[in-house]
Design a protein around this motif. Structure first.
Motif, mmCIF file in Angstrom:
data_model
loop_
_atom_site.group_PDB
_atom_site.id
_atom_site.type_symbol
_atom_site.label_atom_id
_atom_site.label_comp_id
_atom_site.label_asym_id
_atom_site.label_seq_id
_atom_site.Cartn_x
_atom_site.Cartn_y
_atom_site.Cartn_z
ATOM 1 N N GLY A 279 -7.380 1.323 -1.743
ATOM 2 C CA GLY A 279 -7.075 -0.104 -1.830
ATOM 3 C C GLY A 279 -8.334 -0.944 -1.944
ATOM 4 N N MET B 183 0.823 -1.207 0.000
ATOM 5 C CA MET B 183 0.000 0.000 0.000
ATOM 6 C C MET B 183 0.862 1.265 0.000
ATOM 7 N N SER C 278 -1.754 -6.398 -1.435
ATOM 8 C CA SER C 278 -2.255 -5.190 -0.779
ATOM 9 C C SER C 278 -3.705 -5.342 -0.329
ATOM 10 N N ASN D 43 -9.612 -0.582 3.660
ATOM 11 C CA ASN D 43 -8.275 -0.558 3.060
ATOM 12 C C ASN D 43 -8.063 0.741 2.290
ATOM 13 N N CYS E 84 -4.333 1.197 -5.513
ATOM 14 C CA CYS E 84 -3.404 0.082 -5.309
ATOM 15 C C CYS E 84 -4.176 -1.224 -5.461
#
Length: 368
Positions: A159, A146, A248, A202, A243
């Motif tokens: 993410g 990340m 990740s 995330n 990402c």
């Protein structure tokens, strides 16, 4: 009248092609992502309220990340179970854990945003990485992957927060396909230069981006939206990137009953009503085009109006949507849900309509 419906159906196909191929294709057909490992200090922030079982299992996975300089800021939002006790034990066990205890505040009763604000202010480092108490990273390189997307310009990283697979469960496939579709939209619009949402399971950003918008102050009274409303306000094409490196991802335990999932979706959809005008318009147009794609051809086929052309357009639409979502599913490790695509899509479209009707008459409940 049938001619008008037919022309409208063609317009719907064009709109769908624009979304799936032109916009979503920015992510689906993108090349594998490059990474430039960084050694910037990171503060991982986790806010929990009555999550004793989850934090017991998942916090050690965060503490054991393979990254040189990071701390974990654990925020206990006035839990009534054993969450605080577990956090205190972890604080003694791991030297890089910092505990923030939040007591109920009359002005911000039950507000996750208030608790997160205290945690962000308490963080030692400028770069912040967020996940939820019921989430866990896919590998010990989660922070590395990340943080690799931060640059001098890109201070906000979006993410992927996935859900665990449950074998033999149609509901699980429904949940994961909806998550896949939402992530494809999120990533694609960000690559298109119009980021509009993020998921708290995330995401990462530099603390200065938080203070530029005065934190959550503009939507503090809205119980949800600590993730998507903040991103909708703070993110733009110059400061935001995505990402989707496999290591990740984070995973969460999905809902196991349709009722629980429906309640969750009502909360999410209610927050979208506070997005910027363009974002509400593009999301609304996408859903309307989805709904009309199901309804209009049925009318035309019942009256056998230009049925060969109608069937051909239906096939063409399913071809380009299936290809686009298939490539997206490959990137996000969700290929198995694509086989159920037509059925899942129909269920999701009508469930979305049900959510909209339900939210119109009664507001959903937020946070715990």
């Amino acid at each position: 009248m049938l001619l008008l419906i037919f022309c409208l159906f063609i317009a719907i196909i064009v709109i769908q092609f624009f979304y799936y191929v032109i916009v979503f294709g920015k992510f689906s057909f993108a090349k594998p992502q490059n990474e430039t490992p960084k050694k910037i200090p990171i503060s991982v922030i986790v806010c929990a309220k009555n999550e004793e079982e989850n934090v017991q299992n998942f916090i050690p996975l965060l503490a054991e990340q393979n990254y040189p300089h990071f701390e974990i800021v654990l925020i206990d939002d006035a839990s009534s179970d054993g969450t605080l006790d577990i956090f205190e034990a972890f604080e003694k066990q791991y030297s890089n854990i910092k505990l923030v205890k939040v007591e109920n505040n009359e002005a911000f009763w039950g507000s996750k945003k208030f608790a997160l604000t205290l945690g962000i202010k308490a963080a030692k480092y400028e770069y912040l990485l967020f996940t939820d108490a019921d989430c866990y990273p896919t590998s010990k390189d989660w922070i590395t992957k990340m943080s690799s997307q931060f640059t001098q310009q890109k201070n906000i990283i979006l993410g992927y927060g996935a859900y665990e697979k449950i074998a033999g469960s149609f509901l699980n496939k429904l949940i994961r396909f909806e998550t896949l579709l939402s992530a494809t939209q999120m990533f694609a619009w960000a690559k298109f230069g119009k980021p509009y949402t993020g998921v708290g399971r995330n995401m990462a950003y530099k603390r200065e981006e938080f203070f530029k918008t005065n934190g959550f102050i503009d939507h503090m009274k809205i119980r949800s939206g600590d993730d998507d409303l903040f991103i909708n306000q703070a993110a733009d094409k110059s400061n935001t990137t995505i990402c989707y490196l496999p290591d990740s991802f984070t995973y969460s335990k999905p809902k196991t009953s349709f009722k629980e999932w429906f309640i969750q979706k009502r909360r999410h959809v209610s927050t979208a009503g506070h997005y910027k005008g363009f974002d509400k318009t593009q999301l609304g147009l996408f859903y309307i085009s989805q709904l009309f794609f199901l309804i209009l051809p049925i009318i035309l086929l019942v009256f056998q109006y230009q049925w060969i052309v109608v069937v051909s357009l239906i096939g063409f639409r399913y071809l380009f949507t299936w290809i686009t979502m298939g490539f997206a599913a490959g990137k996000l490790k969700e290929k198995d849900v694509i086989y159920w695509f037509p059925i899942i899509e129909m269920v999701l479209i009508f469930n979305q309509l049900n959510v909209f009707i339900s939210n119109t008459f009664k507001k959903p409940v937020h946070w715990k």
